[in-house]
Design a protein around this motif. Sequence first.
Motif, PDB file in Angstrom:
ATOM      1  N   ASP A 282       0.827  -1.205   0.000  1.00 24.95           N
ATOM      2  CA  ASP A 282       0.000   0.000   0.000  1.00 24.95           C
ATOM      3  C   ASP A 282       0.859   1.252   0.000  1.00 24.95           C
ATOM      4  OD1 ASP A 282      -2.635  -1.181   0.086  1.00 24.95           O
ATOM      5  OD2 ASP A 282      -2.145  -1.842   2.110  1.00 24.95           O
ATOM      6  N   GLY A 283       2.061   1.160   0.544  1.00 24.83           N
ATOM      7  CA  GLY A 283       2.970   2.290   0.588  1.00 24.83           C
ATOM      8  C   GLY A 283       4.205   2.026  -0.237  1.00 24.83           C
ATOM      9  N   GLU A 284       4.941   3.097  -0.527  1.00 29.70           N
ATOM     10  CA  GLU A 284       6.137   2.960  -1.348  1.00 29.70           C
ATOM     11  C   GLU A 284       7.305   2.376  -0.571  1.00 29.70           C
ATOM     12  OE1 GLU A 284       6.980   6.783  -2.938  1.00 29.70           O
ATOM     13  OE2 GLU A 284       5.167   6.881  -4.177  1.00 29.70           O
ATOM     14  N   THR A 285       7.310   2.511   0.754  1.00 24.83           N
ATOM     15  CA  THR A 285       8.410   2.034   1.586  1.00 24.83           C
ATOM     16  C   THR A 285       7.847   1.142   2.692  1.00 24.83           C
ATOM     17  OG1 THR A 285       8.263   3.904   3.123  1.00 24.83           O
ATOM     18  CG2 THR A 285       9.655   4.186   1.160  1.00 24.83           C
ATOM     19  N   PRO A 286       8.696   0.345   3.344  1.00 27.49           N
ATOM     20  CA  PRO A 286       8.213  -0.493   4.454  1.00 27.49           C
ATOM     21  C   PRO A 286       7.523   0.313   5.550  1.00 27.49           C
ATOM     22  CG  PRO A 286      10.373  -1.241   3.751  1.00 27.49           C
ATOM     23  CD  PRO A 286      10.097   0.017   2.990  1.00 27.49           C
ATOM     24  N   PHE A 287       8.032   1.514   5.876  1.00 21.21           N
ATOM     25  CA  PHE A 287       7.415   2.325   6.923  1.00 21.21           C
ATOM     26  C   PHE A 287       6.006   2.738   6.499  1.00 21.21           C
ATOM     27  CE2 PHE A 287       6.379   5.953   9.479  1.00 21.21           C
ATOM     28  CZ  PHE A 287       7.074   5.805  10.673  1.00 21.21           C
ATOM     29  N   GLU A 288       5.863   3.261   5.289  1.00 27.68           N
ATOM     30  CA  GLU A 288       4.545   3.668   4.809  1.00 27.68           C
ATOM     31  C   GLU A 288       3.603   2.475   4.731  1.00 27.68           C
ATOM     32  OE1 GLU A 288       4.241   6.398   1.391  1.00 27.68           O
ATOM     33  OE2 GLU A 288       6.428   6.497   1.505  1.00 27.68           O
ATOM     34  N   ASP A 289       4.099   1.359   4.211  1.00 30.56           N
ATOM     35  CA  ASP A 289       3.263   0.178   4.077  1.00 30.56           C
ATOM     36  C   ASP A 289       2.776  -0.290   5.449  1.00 30.56           C
ATOM     37  OD1 ASP A 289       2.182  -1.934   2.340  1.00 30.56           O
ATOM     38  OD2 ASP A 289       3.531  -3.249   3.446  1.00 30.56           O
ATOM     39  N   ALA A 290       3.662  -0.255   6.454  1.00 27.21           N
ATOM     40  CA  ALA A 290       3.258  -0.657   7.808  1.00 27.21           C
ATOM     41  C   ALA A 290       2.204   0.293   8.364  1.00 27.21           C
ATOM     42  CB  ALA A 290       4.482  -0.697   8.721  1.00 27.21           C
ATOM     43  N   MET A 291       2.333   1.595   8.098  1.00 26.97           N
ATOM     44  CA  MET A 291       1.345   2.553   8.592  1.00 26.97           C
ATOM     45  C   MET A 291      -0.021   2.315   7.947  1.00 26.97           C
ATOM     46  SD  MET A 291       2.898   4.114  10.902  1.00 26.97           S
ATOM     47  CE  MET A 291       1.576   5.239  11.325  1.00 26.97           C
ATOM     48  N   TYR A 292      -0.032   1.979   6.661  1.00 29.45           N
ATOM     49  CA  TYR A 292      -1.306   1.651   6.017  1.00 29.45           C
ATOM     50  C   TYR A 292      -1.919   0.396   6.654  1.00 29.45           C
ATOM     51  CZ  TYR A 292      -1.060   5.051   2.192  1.00 29.45           C
ATOM     52  OH  TYR A 292      -1.048   6.215   1.454  1.00 29.45           O
ATOM     53  N   GLN A 293      -1.073  -0.570   6.985  1.00 27.73           N
ATOM     54  CA  GLN A 293      -1.592  -1.775   7.622  1.00 27.73           C
ATOM     55  C   GLN A 293      -2.108  -1.486   9.025  1.00 27.73           C
ATOM     56  OE1 GLN A 293       0.553  -5.560   7.111  1.00 27.73           O
ATOM     57  NE2 GLN A 293       1.987  -4.470   5.775  1.00 27.73           N
ATOM     58  N   VAL A 294      -1.442  -0.569   9.730  1.00 29.13           N
ATOM     59  CA  VAL A 294      -1.935  -0.154  11.049  1.00 29.13           C
ATOM     60  C   VAL A 294      -3.330   0.443  10.909  1.00 29.13           C
ATOM     61  CG1 VAL A 294      -1.622   1.524  12.910  1.00 29.13           C
ATOM     62  CG2 VAL A 294       0.323   0.164  12.124  1.00 29.13           C
ATOM     63  N   ALA A 295      -3.489   1.330   9.926  1.00 28.80           N
ATOM     64  CA  ALA A 295      -4.802   1.938   9.706  1.00 28.80           C
ATOM     65  C   ALA A 295      -5.845   0.868   9.384  1.00 28.80           C
ATOM     66  CB  ALA A 295      -4.714   2.957   8.572  1.00 28.80           C
ATOM     67  N   GLY A 296      -5.455  -0.119   8.581  1.00 30.02           N
ATOM     68  CA  GLY A 296      -6.386  -1.201   8.256  1.00 30.02           C
ATOM     69  C   GLY A 296      -6.792  -2.001   9.478  1.00 30.02           C
ATOM     70  N   ARG A 297      -5.842  -2.294  10.346  1.00 33.95           N
ATOM     71  CA  ARG A 297      -6.158  -3.047  11.560  1.00 33.95           C
ATOM     72  C   ARG A 297      -7.067  -2.245  12.482  1.00 33.95           C
ATOM     73  NH1 ARG A 297      -0.832  -6.410  13.671  1.00 33.95           N
ATOM     74  NH2 ARG A 297      -0.421  -7.539  11.726  1.00 33.95           N
ATOM     75  N   LEU A 298      -6.789  -0.954  12.609  1.00 35.72           N
ATOM     76  CA  LEU A 298      -7.621  -0.109  13.468  1.00 35.72           C
ATOM     77  C   LEU A 298      -9.035  -0.003  12.908  1.00 35.72           C
ATOM     78  CD1 LEU A 298      -5.111   2.788  14.322  1.00 35.72           C
ATOM     79  CD2 LEU A 298      -5.790   0.868  15.776  1.00 35.72           C
ATOM     80  N   GLN A 299      -9.144   0.110  11.585  1.00 36.93           N
ATOM     81  CA  GLN A 299     -10.469   0.182  10.965  1.00 36.93           C
ATOM     82  C   GLN A 299     -11.225  -1.119  11.160  1.00 36.93           C
ATOM     83  OE1 GLN A 299     -11.868   3.043   9.123  1.00 36.93           O
ATOM     84  NE2 GLN A 299     -13.575   1.748   9.786  1.00 36.93           N
ATOM     85  N   GLN A 300     -10.527  -2.233  11.021  1.00 31.89           N
ATOM     86  CA  GLN A 300     -11.156  -3.534  11.213  1.00 31.89           C
ATOM     87  C   GLN A 300     -11.632  -3.699  12.652  1.00 31.89           C
ATOM     88  OE1 GLN A 300      -8.564  -6.835  10.401  1.00 31.89           O
ATOM     89  NE2 GLN A 300     -10.221  -8.331  10.358  1.00 31.89           N
ATOM     90  N   ALA A 301     -10.815  -3.267  13.622  1.00 34.46           N
ATOM     91  CA  ALA A 301     -11.210  -3.351  15.030  1.00 34.46           C
ATOM     92  C   ALA A 301     -12.433  -2.479  15.307  1.00 34.46           C
ATOM     93  CB  ALA A 301     -10.045  -2.926  15.921  1.00 34.46           C
ATOM     94  N   ALA A 302     -12.460  -1.289  14.672  1.00 34.38           N
ATOM     95  CA  ALA A 302     -13.608  -0.395  14.863  1.00 34.38           C
ATOM     96  C   ALA A 302     -14.882  -1.014  14.288  1.00 34.38           C
ATOM     97  CB  ALA A 302     -13.325   0.950  14.214  1.00 34.38           C
ATOM     98  N   ASN A 303     -14.774  -1.662  13.135  1.00 36.40           N
ATOM     99  CA  ASN A 303     -15.949  -2.290  12.523  1.00 36.40           C
ATOM    100  C   ASN A 303     -16.474  -3.440  13.371  1.00 36.40           C
ATOM    101  OD1 ASN A 303     -15.662  -0.516  10.385  1.00 36.40           O
ATOM    102  ND2 ASN A 303     -14.530  -1.978   9.112  1.00 36.40           N
ATOM    103  N   GLN A 304     -15.549  -4.196  13.960  1.00 38.27           N
ATOM    104  CA  GLN A 304     -15.958  -5.318  14.805  1.00 38.27           C
ATOM    105  C   GLN A 304     -16.570  -4.840  16.114  1.00 38.27           C
ATOM    106  OE1 GLN A 304     -12.406  -7.647  15.198  1.00 38.27           O
ATOM    107  NE2 GLN A 304     -12.627  -8.581  13.152  1.00 38.27           N
ATOM    108  N   GLY A 305     -16.063  -3.658  16.595  1.00 42.33           N
ATOM    109  CA  GLY A 305     -16.600  -3.117  17.840  1.00 42.33           C
ATOM    110  C   GLY A 305     -18.022  -2.600  17.651  1.00 42.33           C
TER     111      GLY A 305
END
Length: 730
Positions: free
Chosen positions: A707-730
């Motif tokens: 999702d991102g051009e670098t490992p740091f950016e890609d990890a941040m996009y994955q963090v956002a995805g996990r947080l969004q998934q947790a919010a949807n489940q909540g």
Amino acid sequence: MCSGTLMSSDSPIDPIGQRWQDPTLLLDALQKIALEKLKPALDATLGRVDDYLFQRSESGQDDFGLNALRDLRRARSQIGQRFEQGLIAGFRALRDPRSAASDIAGNRLALISEDALEEQLANEQLADSLTRMHAPGLELLGKRLAYLTGRESLDGLDNPLNPVYIASLLRRSLEGVELDAGVRIVVFKFFERELATALSQSYERSNTLLVSAGVLPQLRATARAEAPKPPAHVEQGDDGAAQTMSQPPSPADQAVFANLLGLLQGWRSSQGAILGNQGGTGPAQTLSSNELMSILSLMQRDMPTQFEPTKRDSRQSLAEQLRSEVLGGARKLGVKSDNLHLDGLDEDAVDLVALLFDVLLDGPQYDADIRRKIGRMLVPYVKVAVQDRRMFLFKEHPARKLLNTVAEACEGNHGEAPQERELLGHVDSTIDRLVSEFNEDVAIFETLEQELRSYMAQHRKRFELAEKRAAEAQRGRERLEHARSATNALLAQHRGERELPAVMNEFLSGYASHHLIQVMLRDGHGSPRYEEAVQAVDDLLLAFDHAELRTPAAEIPALPRKGFEAILSSSGCLGGAADAAIDSLQDALVRMAGGERAADNTTHLPEQQVAPEPVASTEPEPLLEVVAGTDRLDFDPSGLERMRKLQVGSWIQLATSADRIEPAKVSWVSPISGRLLLVNRRGIRVLVASAEELAAMAKLGKVSLRDGETPFEDAMYQVAGRLQQAANQG
């Protein structure tokens, strides 16, 4: 003046005397200068390498051992003789281009070992460094030699005084000699130092000689001498980064970060994640930033073992475990409250870094040992985020760049080759220094990132060479496949529904097909040779049509003997064998004209001796292979659209086994089939697939896009995805 011949004696080369009217005498004099300067430089190099190996053995640093010292001493004479003979051969080729040695370049496309790649890299660096260092003198000498020998210009490998020729000659002189690969690299390094002076003197004397002989005396150099470039120039990049971060972040980066913070607040609410979560009843107390930094400094010096990937409690997120450790650290500092909280900004920093490392350490793209290495950086990165949240906003932030560089060094690196293990060792020392030296000054991140990036640059050039070879090999395969397909289609079209006798079938499917493929690869479709071969095939089929209609043998169109001989010769069928083959075809036509059915003709051609087809060298088969046709592939249209947007240089994640994910780079896209060549970090081919095949693999979970051009950016996009998934489940 004729190209490729020595300047004639009546050319206005010599205004000063009869001695230099013969260009051959000038070349003899230049050869003498070369031998007087370059041969002693090689002898001095081998002497210095001898001393170097002896000293290492004496001091116990015997990486190469005494065997290497003995091998070098045994081979010194042979190396020197080969080098001297190569110089003489280079000048001989200037006098007579027909005598040029074709193997000096060593540019054969072949699969070579990691050690050979390292040696080739050292060879290229030697030539490049000396070319830049002596650019003016080399330019003048090259132009004067070209003028003297009657050529438009001289390539580096045509000029025996050019560093490209000398470096290649040294490598050739070392071939066949039993020397450790490491010793060969040392020879190149020492030879570069010796040549710096020797070439300067050689160019000065050679140009002076040619000017005195009247060879382009008014010529002036346009190139400028350059000092050898260091592996990386760090100051310029740092100034640029500092200047960028002095400006406000871009609206897009601000929006991404704001969205991340919003998701983080929602996640905290759903998790009830208050620091410590001990159910304290005392008055609430907020831990100050200074107190937090003191606690983190204690944790940095004595990293809690539960943060190690293999010892973590899988029931808790890394963020929860980190907050629990901070609470324990606060108590060690004498904070008595059982109802502690973090300041809002500090809490964001702690949670975001913990979630970021959660993503990095949970993914299968790293081995367990590498996850342990990366995990040791957790606390320093929390400290950076607490004191400088710009790390989340600017791609140029030193801490962010260091994490990206470490991730690049570790992704797909399993320590299987010596160079991979060396790189992992360098990563280890980088992380050791970060943990031991970081004291709230982010300058250490800059220093470590630049050093690691500089070290990786040496590996990257070798990997780029391997990648280039993989692309060339794949290009050769595709051209061959295309030529075969096009030839089969052409022969099928021209043959139509004819039922040919066996001898003609063999000629078309064997000899003619092979010849057309070779001509198509070498000369191209539509070239004169290609059209002549197609015409020969049509002439044979025309003669067959007449014979099938029982046309008298004397009236059947004659076979083009010259065209048939060219086709047969491609497969090694020459002389009497070619005559016999053509006679067999002619005999079949006569027998058919006499009433014999094609199926009853049992005559066969001589056994075909097919020459090798001109394709690139064989590469190892890729780790993954897609063999299905695209008409039966199951993929999502949106996934296909993303795969079609991949360009050369794009990176994807490739599942090479159930528990291993490798980064793979798009190295080349075929203009013929549209398939993509994917290579790993070492430049080795791992997959060749179409966009449709990649989309099908993505649906099966075997391919994923960053999702991102670098490992740091890609990890941040994955963090956002996990947080969004947790919010949807909540």
